[in-house]
Design a protein around this motif. Structure first.
Motif, PDB file in Angstrom:
ATOM      1  N   LEU A  86       0.850  -1.185   0.000  1.00 27.23           N
ATOM      2  CA  LEU A  86       0.000   0.000   0.000  1.00 27.23           C
ATOM      3  C   LEU A  86       0.893   1.244   0.000  1.00 27.23           C
ATOM      4  O   LEU A  86       2.073   1.154  -0.321  1.00 27.23           O
ATOM      5  CB  LEU A  86      -0.936  -0.042   1.205  1.00 27.23           C
ATOM      6  N   ASN A  87       0.333   2.395   0.323  1.00 24.66           N
ATOM      7  CA  ASN A  87       1.159   3.599   0.311  1.00 24.66           C
ATOM      8  C   ASN A  87       1.186   4.270   1.675  1.00 24.66           C
ATOM      9  O   ASN A  87       0.196   4.279   2.401  1.00 24.66           O
ATOM     10  CB  ASN A  87       0.717   4.570  -0.789  1.00 24.66           C
ATOM     11  N   ARG A  88       2.344   4.828   1.991  1.00 20.58           N
ATOM     12  CA  ARG A  88       2.555   5.394   3.326  1.00 20.58           C
ATOM     13  C   ARG A  88       1.676   6.609   3.624  1.00 20.58           C
ATOM     14  O   ARG A  88       1.161   6.722   4.749  1.00 20.58           O
ATOM     15  CB  ARG A  88       4.035   5.772   3.497  1.00 20.58           C
ATOM     16  N   PRO A  89       1.449   7.544   2.688  1.00 23.82           N
ATOM     17  CA  PRO A  89       0.595   8.692   3.036  1.00 23.82           C
ATOM     18  C   PRO A  89      -0.808   8.288   3.478  1.00 23.82           C
ATOM     19  O   PRO A  89      -1.370   8.899   4.397  1.00 23.82           O
ATOM     20  CB  PRO A  89       0.566   9.512   1.737  1.00 23.82           C
ATOM     21  N   SER A 141       6.341  -0.463   0.087  1.00 23.33           N
ATOM     22  CA  SER A 141       7.262  -0.412  -1.050  1.00 23.33           C
ATOM     23  C   SER A 141       7.217  -1.766  -1.736  1.00 23.33           C
ATOM     24  O   SER A 141       6.872  -2.785  -1.119  1.00 23.33           O
ATOM     25  CB  SER A 141       8.702  -0.102  -0.613  1.00 23.33           C
ATOM     26  N   ALA A 142       7.565  -1.774  -2.999  1.00 20.98           N
ATOM     27  CA  ALA A 142       7.617  -3.045  -3.718  1.00 20.98           C
ATOM     28  C   ALA A 142       8.627  -4.006  -3.088  1.00 20.98           C
ATOM     29  O   ALA A 142       8.304  -5.187  -2.894  1.00 20.98           O
ATOM     30  CB  ALA A 142       7.934  -2.801  -5.197  1.00 20.98           C
ATOM     31  N   HIS A 161      -0.611   2.790  -5.670  1.00 18.14           N
ATOM     32  CA  HIS A 161       0.061   2.793  -4.378  1.00 18.14           C
ATOM     33  C   HIS A 161       1.564   3.014  -4.528  1.00 18.14           C
ATOM     34  O   HIS A 161       2.169   3.788  -3.783  1.00 18.14           O
ATOM     35  CB  HIS A 161      -0.199   1.483  -3.638  1.00 18.14           C
ATOM     36  N   LEU A 162       2.171   2.353  -5.498  1.00 13.56           N
ATOM     37  CA  LEU A 162       3.617   2.496  -5.680  1.00 13.56           C
ATOM     38  C   LEU A 162       3.986   3.912  -6.105  1.00 13.56           C
ATOM     39  O   LEU A 162       5.010   4.459  -5.674  1.00 13.56           O
ATOM     40  CB  LEU A 162       4.119   1.479  -6.701  1.00 13.56           C
ATOM     41  N   SER A 163       3.144   4.522  -6.940  1.00 16.37           N
ATOM     42  CA  SER A 163       3.422   5.908  -7.342  1.00 16.37           C
ATOM     43  C   SER A 163       3.281   6.858  -6.162  1.00 16.37           C
ATOM     44  O   SER A 163       4.054   7.818  -6.030  1.00 16.37           O
ATOM     45  CB  SER A 163       2.487   6.325  -8.476  1.00 16.37           C
ATOM     46  N   MET A 164       2.313   6.600  -5.280  1.00 20.18           N
ATOM     47  CA  MET A 164       2.157   7.426  -4.081  1.00 20.18           C
ATOM     48  C   MET A 164       3.376   7.319  -3.170  1.00 20.18           C
ATOM     49  O   MET A 164       3.695   8.243  -2.412  1.00 20.18           O
ATOM     50  CB  MET A 164       0.893   7.014  -3.324  1.00 20.18           C
ATOM     51  N   ASN A 165       4.058   6.196  -3.226  1.00 19.61           N
ATOM     52  CA  ASN A 165       5.287   6.012  -2.444  1.00 19.61           C
ATOM     53  C   ASN A 165       6.507   6.615  -3.117  1.00 19.61           C
ATOM     54  O   ASN A 165       7.609   6.554  -2.568  1.00 19.61           O
ATOM     55  CB  ASN A 165       5.526   4.528  -2.194  1.00 19.61           C
ATOM     56  N   SER A 220      11.355   1.102 -13.339  1.00 21.47           N
ATOM     57  CA  SER A 220      12.358   0.239 -12.719  1.00 21.47           C
ATOM     58  C   SER A 220      11.716  -0.866 -11.897  1.00 21.47           C
ATOM     59  O   SER A 220      12.182  -2.013 -11.887  1.00 21.47           O
ATOM     60  CB  SER A 220      13.296   1.072 -11.839  1.00 21.47           C
ATOM     61  N   THR A 221      10.630  -0.536 -11.190  1.00 23.38           N
ATOM     62  CA  THR A 221       9.915  -1.541 -10.411  1.00 23.38           C
ATOM     63  C   THR A 221       9.362  -2.632 -11.316  1.00 23.38           C
ATOM     64  O   THR A 221       9.439  -3.826 -10.999  1.00 23.38           O
ATOM     65  CB  THR A 221       8.774  -0.878  -9.621  1.00 23.38           C
ATOM     66  N   ILE A 222       8.795  -2.231 -12.438  1.00 23.83           N
ATOM     67  CA  ILE A 222       8.264  -3.221 -13.394  1.00 23.83           C
ATOM     68  C   ILE A 222       9.388  -4.110 -13.911  1.00 23.83           C
ATOM     69  O   ILE A 222       9.252  -5.341 -13.961  1.00 23.83           O
ATOM     70  CB  ILE A 222       7.547  -2.500 -14.543  1.00 23.83           C
ATOM     71  N   GLU A 223      10.489  -3.501 -14.283  1.00 22.16           N
ATOM     72  CA  GLU A 223      11.622  -4.279 -14.807  1.00 22.16           C
ATOM     73  C   GLU A 223      12.122  -5.286 -13.768  1.00 22.16           C
ATOM     74  O   GLU A 223      12.442  -6.430 -14.104  1.00 22.16           O
ATOM     75  CB  GLU A 223      12.754  -3.336 -15.216  1.00 22.16           C
TER      76      GLU A 223
END
Length: 275
Positions: A157-160, A169-170, A197-201, A207-210
Motif C-alpha cells: 500500500l502507500n505510506r501517506p 514499497s515493492a 500505491h507504488l506511485s504514491m510512495n 524500474s519496479t516493473i523491470e
C-alpha cells in the motif's frame, strides 16, 4: 501497446458502490466487462452464513462474469483497517477462520487469486512478533490457495494513506512473498503490483516493473493524483501496462479507482471483455 492489449477486470468493492452488492456483477456486465474482483464483502464477518455466500455466488453467475480475484477477510475496507493477519488476538483468529471459507468460495467460482492484506502495526506490540504471526498465517493462506489451484497475493500500500501499514514499497512486499515461498516450498505467493500505491510512495515505476514483473501475480491501477480513472491524473498508465506486457506479464489488470462521471469512458467498450 497499452490499454487495448490488456485484460481488465472491475473491482466491485470500489466501483458500482452506488448499487447493492448483489446488483454490481450485473452492472459490470452491462458496462461490457466479463470479469470482476472483490475485497472481502462482509467486513464484520469472516464467516458469513451460507445463504449470503450463495446469494453472491448466484449474482456473479447470473451476470455471466468471472470472479478473478478475492481478498481474504481484512477488517473494515474502506476504512481504518488494512488487514487482519498480523494483528494479535481476535483479528488474527478471524483471519484464520476466514481462510477456508474464502478459498472455498473462490474455488466455487473458478477464482484463482486470493489477496491477503498484511495488517497495520499495533502500539505496544513488537513488530517482529507481528511479522512472525503474519508469516504463520500467510503460510496457512498459501496452503489453502494451493489446495484450490490459486495464487496468494501480497500487496504494497502507500505510506501517506496507510502510515501504519508496514509494506509500503515493492521490495518490502516482495520480501514477504519470498519468505512465504521459502516457508511453504509451494511457490504460489506472488506480488500484487498496484501502480497507484507504488506511485504514491514515489517509486520509479519503470524500474519496479523491470525488477519485479516476473514475481507479479496481479496488477491494479488508478491514476495519481486523485486515485481516479486513467486520464484524470498524471500517470502514463498505458505505457506502464505496455511495459509490463513486454516484460512477460499477461495476467489481469484490476480497475481499483474512485468512481467519477466518466468512470469507463477512457476504455473503449470492445476492450472491456476478456480475450
Amino acid at each position: 501497446m497499452g490499454f487495448a492489449e490488456q485484460r481488465f477486470n472491475v473491482n466491485l468493492s470500489i466501483l458500482f458502490t452506488e448499487l447493492p452488492l448483489l446488483e454490481r456483477p450485473a452492472a459490470a456486465a452491462a458496462a461490457g466487462f466479463t470479469a470482476v474482483e472483490l475485497w472481502w464483502p462482509w467486513v464484520d464477518s469472516p464467516t458469513p452464513v451460507r445463504s449470503e455466500l450463495d446469494a453472491l455466488k448466484r449474482a456473479i453467475e447470473d451476470a455471466g462474469v468471472q470472479l478473478t480475484g478475492l481478498n481474504f477477510y481484512a477488517g473494515q475496507l474502506p476504512g481504518p483497517d488494512r488487514g487482519a493477519l498480523s494483528l494479535p488476538g481476535v483479528e488474527s483468529e478471524r483471519f484464520r477462520a476466514n481462510i477456508d471459507v474464502a478459498a472455498d468460495f473462490a474455488q466455487s467460482l473458478g477464482c484463482r487469486a486470493l489477496n491477503a492484506l498484511y495488517g497495520n502495526r499495533v502500539d505496544g506490540v513488537d513488530p517482529a512478533a507481528q511479522d512472525a504471526l503474519a508469516l504463520e498465517n500467510l503460510v496457512l493462506a498459501a496452503r489453502a490457495a494451493d489446495r484450490i489451484g490459486a495464487i496468494l497475493l501480497i500487496e504494497a500500500l502507500n505510506r501517506p494513506e496507510s502510515p501504519r501499514y508496514p509494506l509500503v514499497s515493492a521490495p518490502a512486499a516482495v520480501d514477504v512473498v519470498d519468505r512465504i515461498n521459502d516457508a511453504t516450498g509451494l511457490g504460489n505467493a506472488k506480488f500484487l503490483m498496484d501502480l497507484y500505491h507504488l506511485s504514491m510512495n514515489g517509486e520509479d515505476l519503470p524500474s519496479t516493473i523491470e525488477r519485479y514483473a516476473s514475481k507479479t501475480g496481479h496488477v491494479q491501477i488508478a491514476d495519481n493524483p486523485g486515485r481516479g480513472a486513467p486520464g484524470t491524473g498524471a500517470l502514463p498508465l498505458a505505457e506502464l501496462l505496455g511495459q509490463l506486457r513486454k516484460a512477460g506479464y499477461e495476467g489481469w489488470v484490476g480497475l481499483e479507482y474512485k468512481p467519477g462521471a466518466e468512470s469507463f469512458g477512457w476504455l473503449p467498450r470492445e476492450a472491456r471483455a476478456a480475450r
